[in-house]
Motif scaffolding. Structure first.
Motif, PDB file in Angstrom:
ATOM      1  N   ILE A   1     -55.295 -39.647  -0.755  1.00  0.00           N
ATOM      2  CA  ILE A   1     -56.251 -40.446  -1.510  1.00  0.00           C
ATOM      3  C   ILE A   1     -57.217 -41.086  -0.525  1.00  0.00           C
ATOM      4  O   ILE A   1     -56.803 -41.655   0.486  1.00  0.00           O
ATOM      5  CB  ILE A   1     -55.524 -41.500  -2.393  1.00  0.00           C
ATOM      6  N   THR A   2     -58.491 -40.983  -0.821  1.00  0.00           N
ATOM      7  CA  THR A   2     -59.503 -41.544   0.067  1.00  0.00           C
ATOM      8  C   THR A   2     -59.748 -43.014  -0.262  1.00  0.00           C
ATOM      9  O   THR A   2     -59.236 -43.538  -1.256  1.00  0.00           O
ATOM     10  CB  THR A   2     -60.818 -40.774  -0.075  1.00  0.00           C
ATOM     11  N   SER A   3     -60.551 -43.641   0.561  1.00  0.00           N
ATOM     12  CA  SER A   3     -60.901 -45.039   0.312  1.00  0.00           C
ATOM     13  C   SER A   3     -61.680 -45.186  -0.988  1.00  0.00           C
ATOM     14  O   SER A   3     -61.652 -46.254  -1.610  1.00  0.00           O
ATOM     15  CB  SER A   3     -61.715 -45.598   1.484  1.00  0.00           C
ATOM     16  N   GLY A   4     -62.343 -44.122  -1.413  1.00  0.00           N
ATOM     17  CA  GLY A   4     -63.056 -44.122  -2.684  1.00  0.00           C
ATOM     18  C   GLY A   4     -62.203 -43.674  -3.847  1.00  0.00           C
ATOM     19  O   GLY A   4     -62.703 -43.446  -4.942  1.00  0.00           O
ATOM     20  N   GLU A   5     -60.897 -43.498  -3.562  1.00  0.00           N
ATOM     21  CA  GLU A   5     -59.883 -43.128  -4.541  1.00  0.00           C
ATOM     22  C   GLU A   5     -60.058 -41.722  -5.100  1.00  0.00           C
ATOM     23  O   GLU A   5     -59.632 -41.436  -6.221  1.00  0.00           O
ATOM     24  CB  GLU A   5     -59.769 -44.174  -5.646  1.00  0.00           C
ATOM     25  N   ASN A   6     -60.662 -40.846  -4.311  1.00  0.00           N
ATOM     26  CA  ASN A   6     -60.606 -39.424  -4.635  1.00  0.00           C
ATOM     27  C   ASN A   6     -59.242 -38.907  -4.200  1.00  0.00           C
ATOM     28  O   ASN A   6     -58.746 -39.271  -3.132  1.00  0.00           O
ATOM     29  CB  ASN A   6     -61.708 -38.661  -3.911  1.00  0.00           C
ATOM     30  N   THR A   7     -58.656 -38.047  -5.023  1.00  0.00           N
ATOM     31  CA  THR A   7     -57.302 -37.577  -4.760  1.00  0.00           C
ATOM     32  C   THR A   7     -57.238 -36.060  -4.649  1.00  0.00           C
ATOM     33  O   THR A   7     -58.047 -35.342  -5.241  1.00  0.00           O
ATOM     34  CB  THR A   7     -56.337 -38.039  -5.859  1.00  0.00           C
ATOM     35  N   ASN A   8     -56.258 -35.602  -3.869  1.00  0.00           N
ATOM     36  CA  ASN A   8     -55.939 -34.183  -3.769  1.00  0.00           C
ATOM     37  C   ASN A   8     -54.427 -34.036  -3.831  1.00  0.00           C
ATOM     38  O   ASN A   8     -53.707 -34.879  -3.287  1.00  0.00           O
ATOM     39  CB  ASN A   8     -56.438 -33.593  -2.444  1.00  0.00           C
ATOM     40  N   TYR A   9     -53.986 -32.962  -4.475  1.00  0.00           N
ATOM     41  CA  TYR A   9     -52.552 -32.722  -4.613  1.00  0.00           C
ATOM     42  C   TYR A   9     -52.223 -31.280  -4.228  1.00  0.00           C
ATOM     43  O   TYR A   9     -53.015 -30.363  -4.457  1.00  0.00           O
ATOM     44  CB  TYR A   9     -52.103 -32.942  -6.062  1.00  0.00           C
TER      45      TYR A   9
ATOM     46  N   VAL B   1     -58.342 -42.512   4.787  1.00  0.00           N
ATOM     47  CA  VAL B   1     -57.477 -41.710   3.916  1.00  0.00           C
ATOM     48  C   VAL B   1     -56.020 -42.139   4.092  1.00  0.00           C
ATOM     49  O   VAL B   1     -55.576 -42.440   5.204  1.00  0.00           O
ATOM     50  CB  VAL B   1     -57.613 -40.215   4.244  1.00  0.00           C
ATOM     51  N   MET B   2     -55.294 -42.155   2.992  1.00  0.00           N
ATOM     52  CA  MET B   2     -53.848 -42.349   3.031  1.00  0.00           C
ATOM     53  C   MET B   2     -53.204 -41.169   2.310  1.00  0.00           C
ATOM     54  O   MET B   2     -53.778 -40.651   1.339  1.00  0.00           O
ATOM     55  CB  MET B   2     -53.436 -43.664   2.381  1.00  0.00           C
ATOM     56  N   GLY B   3     -52.042 -40.771   2.778  1.00  0.00           N
ATOM     57  CA  GLY B   3     -51.444 -39.604   2.161  1.00  0.00           C
ATOM     58  C   GLY B   3     -49.953 -39.523   2.352  1.00  0.00           C
ATOM     59  O   GLY B   3     -49.359 -40.287   3.114  1.00  0.00           O
ATOM     60  N   TRP B   4     -49.375 -38.592   1.626  1.00  0.00           N
ATOM     61  CA  TRP B   4     -47.949 -38.300   1.716  1.00  0.00           C
ATOM     62  C   TRP B   4     -47.768 -36.835   2.076  1.00  0.00           C
ATOM     63  O   TRP B   4     -48.453 -35.958   1.542  1.00  0.00           O
ATOM     64  CB  TRP B   4     -47.250 -38.588   0.389  1.00  0.00           C
ATOM     65  N   TYR B   5     -46.827 -36.600   2.974  1.00  0.00           N
ATOM     66  CA  TYR B   5     -46.455 -35.263   3.398  1.00  0.00           C
ATOM     67  C   TYR B   5     -44.951 -35.132   3.240  1.00  0.00           C
ATOM     68  O   TYR B   5     -44.238 -36.126   3.153  1.00  0.00           O
ATOM     69  CB  TYR B   5     -46.846 -35.029   4.854  1.00  0.00           C
ATOM     70  N   ARG B   6     -44.475 -33.894   3.223  1.00  0.00           N
ATOM     71  CA  ARG B   6     -43.035 -33.698   3.178  1.00  0.00           C
ATOM     72  C   ARG B   6     -42.624 -32.538   4.064  1.00  0.00           C
ATOM     73  O   ARG B   6     -43.418 -31.622   4.319  1.00  0.00           O
ATOM     74  CB  ARG B   6     -42.548 -33.491   1.748  1.00  0.00           C
TER      75      ARG B   6
END
Length: 120
Positions: free
Chosen positions: A50-58, A32-37
């Motif tokens: 975003i997961t390695s399978g390109e599923n995303t959460n916002y 998984v790769m992601g952004w935090y603030r």
């Protein structure tokens, strides 16, 4: 392993910015790769992942305005931020859950923050 984030800056409300974060080192696999603030005095919150399978959460606050994507060949994650609001002002951090060539398990790696300032 190092994560290098870039792309922050000052922008007017309604404007756009694109953040990038590249992971470098002896990387075997990135999950998984992601952004935090984070803003001063507050906890670090998830913006998008975003997961390695390109599923995303916002986060609900950025849905429809921010888009996360990744380039696996470059070990890079991006965050396209549109329709920016003053409340998006924060230090933005990238995170990767990855496994190195020297390890048998996945763990979190964090990049240094990049500051996003949205003026009203």
């Amino acid at each position: 392993v190092q994560l290098q984030a870039s792309g922050g800056g000052l922008v007017q409300a309604g404007g756009s910015l694109r953040l990038s974060c590249a992971a470098a080192g002896s990387i075997l696999s990135i999950n998984v790769m992601g952004w935090y603030r984070q803003t001063p005095g507050k906890q670090r919150d998830l913006v998008a992942r975003i997961t390695s399978g390109e599923n995303t959460n916002y986060a609900d606050s950025v849905k429809g305005r921010f888009t996360i994507s990744r380039d696996n060949a470059k070990n890079t994650v991006y965050l396209q931020m549109d329709s920016l609001k003053p409340e998006d002002t924060a230090e933005y951090y990238c995170k990767a859950v990855l496994r190195t060539m020297q390890s048998s398990y996945y763990r979190d790696y964090w990049g240094k923050g990049t500051l996003v300032t949205v003026s009203s």
